[in-house]
Design an enzyme around this catalytic site. Sequence first.
Site, mmCIF file in Angstrom:
data_model
loop_
_atom_site.group_PDB
_atom_site.id
_atom_site.type_symbol
_atom_site.label_atom_id
_atom_site.label_comp_id
_atom_site.label_asym_id
_atom_site.label_seq_id
_atom_site.Cartn_x
_atom_site.Cartn_y
_atom_site.Cartn_z
ATOM 1 N N TYR A 26 -21.326 -1.785 12.098
ATOM 2 C CA TYR A 26 -21.615 -0.248 11.506
ATOM 3 C C TYR A 26 -19.827 0.243 12.244
ATOM 4 C CZ TYR A 26 -24.712 -1.831 8.702
ATOM 5 O OH TYR A 26 -25.793 -2.990 8.481
ATOM 6 N N ASP A 57 -25.871 1.173 13.484
ATOM 7 C CA ASP A 57 -25.793 2.989 13.059
ATOM 8 C C ASP A 57 -25.175 2.439 11.281
ATOM 9 O OD1 ASP A 57 -25.813 5.632 12.514
ATOM 10 O OD2 ASP A 57 -23.779 5.759 13.513
ATOM 11 N N CYS A 73 -20.905 29.867 2.465
ATOM 12 C CA CYS A 73 -22.163 28.219 2.908
ATOM 13 C C CYS A 73 -22.280 28.889 4.427
ATOM 14 C CB CYS A 73 -21.842 27.452 3.100
ATOM 15 S SG CYS A 73 -23.226 26.045 3.508
ATOM 16 N N ASP A 101 -16.287 -3.216 10.646
ATOM 17 C CA ASP A 101 -16.724 -2.357 9.171
ATOM 18 C C ASP A 101 -16.254 -3.353 8.010
ATOM 19 O OD1 ASP A 101 -17.977 1.425 9.350
ATOM 20 O OD2 ASP A 101 -16.764 1.029 7.647
ATOM 21 N N CYS A 122 -30.200 7.404 10.046
ATOM 22 C CA CYS A 122 -30.436 8.603 9.558
ATOM 23 C C CYS A 122 -31.348 7.993 8.260
ATOM 24 C CB CYS A 122 -28.721 9.143 9.193
ATOM 25 S SG CYS A 122 -28.751 7.966 8.256
#
Length: 451
Positions: free
Chosen positions: A312, A381, A162, A333, A408
């Site tokens: 988070y 996050d 990869c 978390d 993200c």
Amino acid sequence: MNLQVKQKIPLKIKRMGINGEGIGFFKKTLVFVPGALKGEEVLCQITAVKRNFAEARLLTIHKKSKFRMKPQCAIYEVCGGCQLMHLRYDKQLDFKLDLLRQALKKYQPAGYEDYILHPTLGMAKPEFYRAKLQFQTRQFKGKVQAGLYAQGSHRLVAIQDCLVQDKVTQEIINQVADLLTKYQIPIHDERRQLGIRTVMVRRSRKTGQVHLIFVTSRQVNLQRLLGELITMYPEIMTVALNHHKSKSSEIYGEKTEIIWGQESIRESVLGYEFDLSPRAFYQLNPEQTEVLYREAVKALDLDGSEHLIDAYCGVGTIGFAFAHQVQSVRGMDIIPEAIEDAKKNARRLGFDNTYYEAGRAEDLIPKWYAEGYRADALVVDPPRTGLDKQLLDTILRYKPAKMVYVSCNVSTLARDLVELTKAYTVEYIQSVDMFPHTARTEAVVKLTRNH
């Protein structure tokens, strides 16, 4: 809509979509063409007709983009793990900024037309950056193969080389597949058999240490396999077994036990070291994580008087970047192992101004406030699903003066900004390319409370 499945049509590609596909209009109908680039003129064949759009397969490129590249990966088109390897890298960075613009235009948070969007920060060498892999396994003609499911399917594409995966982790997974074959370890089959479903391999960029998780749907004996694997790769520090017997598509089951080696491996970011247990979350691209966290520190712009909440928090990594600049850091978390890692890491780093608790931010923040705690700054996050509705309501109730949102997923970011801009101003958004050659990007948003 006049289009039919299997119909061949010419198309001018006007822009790129959120999954990296080319988008054009055929008689006012939106057509999505994977593999086509902005500015190209193509011939494509309709594969699906939906109510408001159609999907098509690229057949011929009549006018080629000058930014089109030949992908260096032999399985690029069948794997589906990357979507942009056929686009020159600097233009990938432009595309990721455009993704952000598209998401903002769709959701239209307050003042979005005037947001300052900084150019995407990319990598000097955007190859072999993924420090962690999670490959599914299957048995094919008596041999075990490891790889990823082709996009939108349960057809496994075996991956042995990869272009974006760390070379050592790729070597190890190749060896694991050979040893699973050699020792005839049962392999999970959705229809017939229970056994190994998935193998996770993660390598620390700082120390080179490696840990593995074997995800299995039945008890397996890996003793001989591990004896041989660990002799070949002395950098393997931890091997865990995750028991996942349900038929859900989740990668992991609830129970994880370490069956060989130590509890964790050691990684580093922004000059401080921390420990990672096998199930703890950490960014896939350690090199760009340095960039991302540096941008988060810059955006929060601390003066030393603040009490910070790190929602988070994972194993504490973002919070540690701020810990020496604030009065206190509190993190939470939902994964208890990550919280244990965060506590250990804070102790080892000598931080006595940190506090970590397992649970959901939307539950713990009101509890802490009821106990008299007050936060001046907040870092979030979240996963790709964005901020929980309850957490958004909690943030808007308590309104810390400074906030940084590390995202993200530009779509859920833009959606969440609709709510957050009721109390905050977006000072700027900095895009960071954490996943070269894919259609995903990260962003750091600097927010300040409205007065």
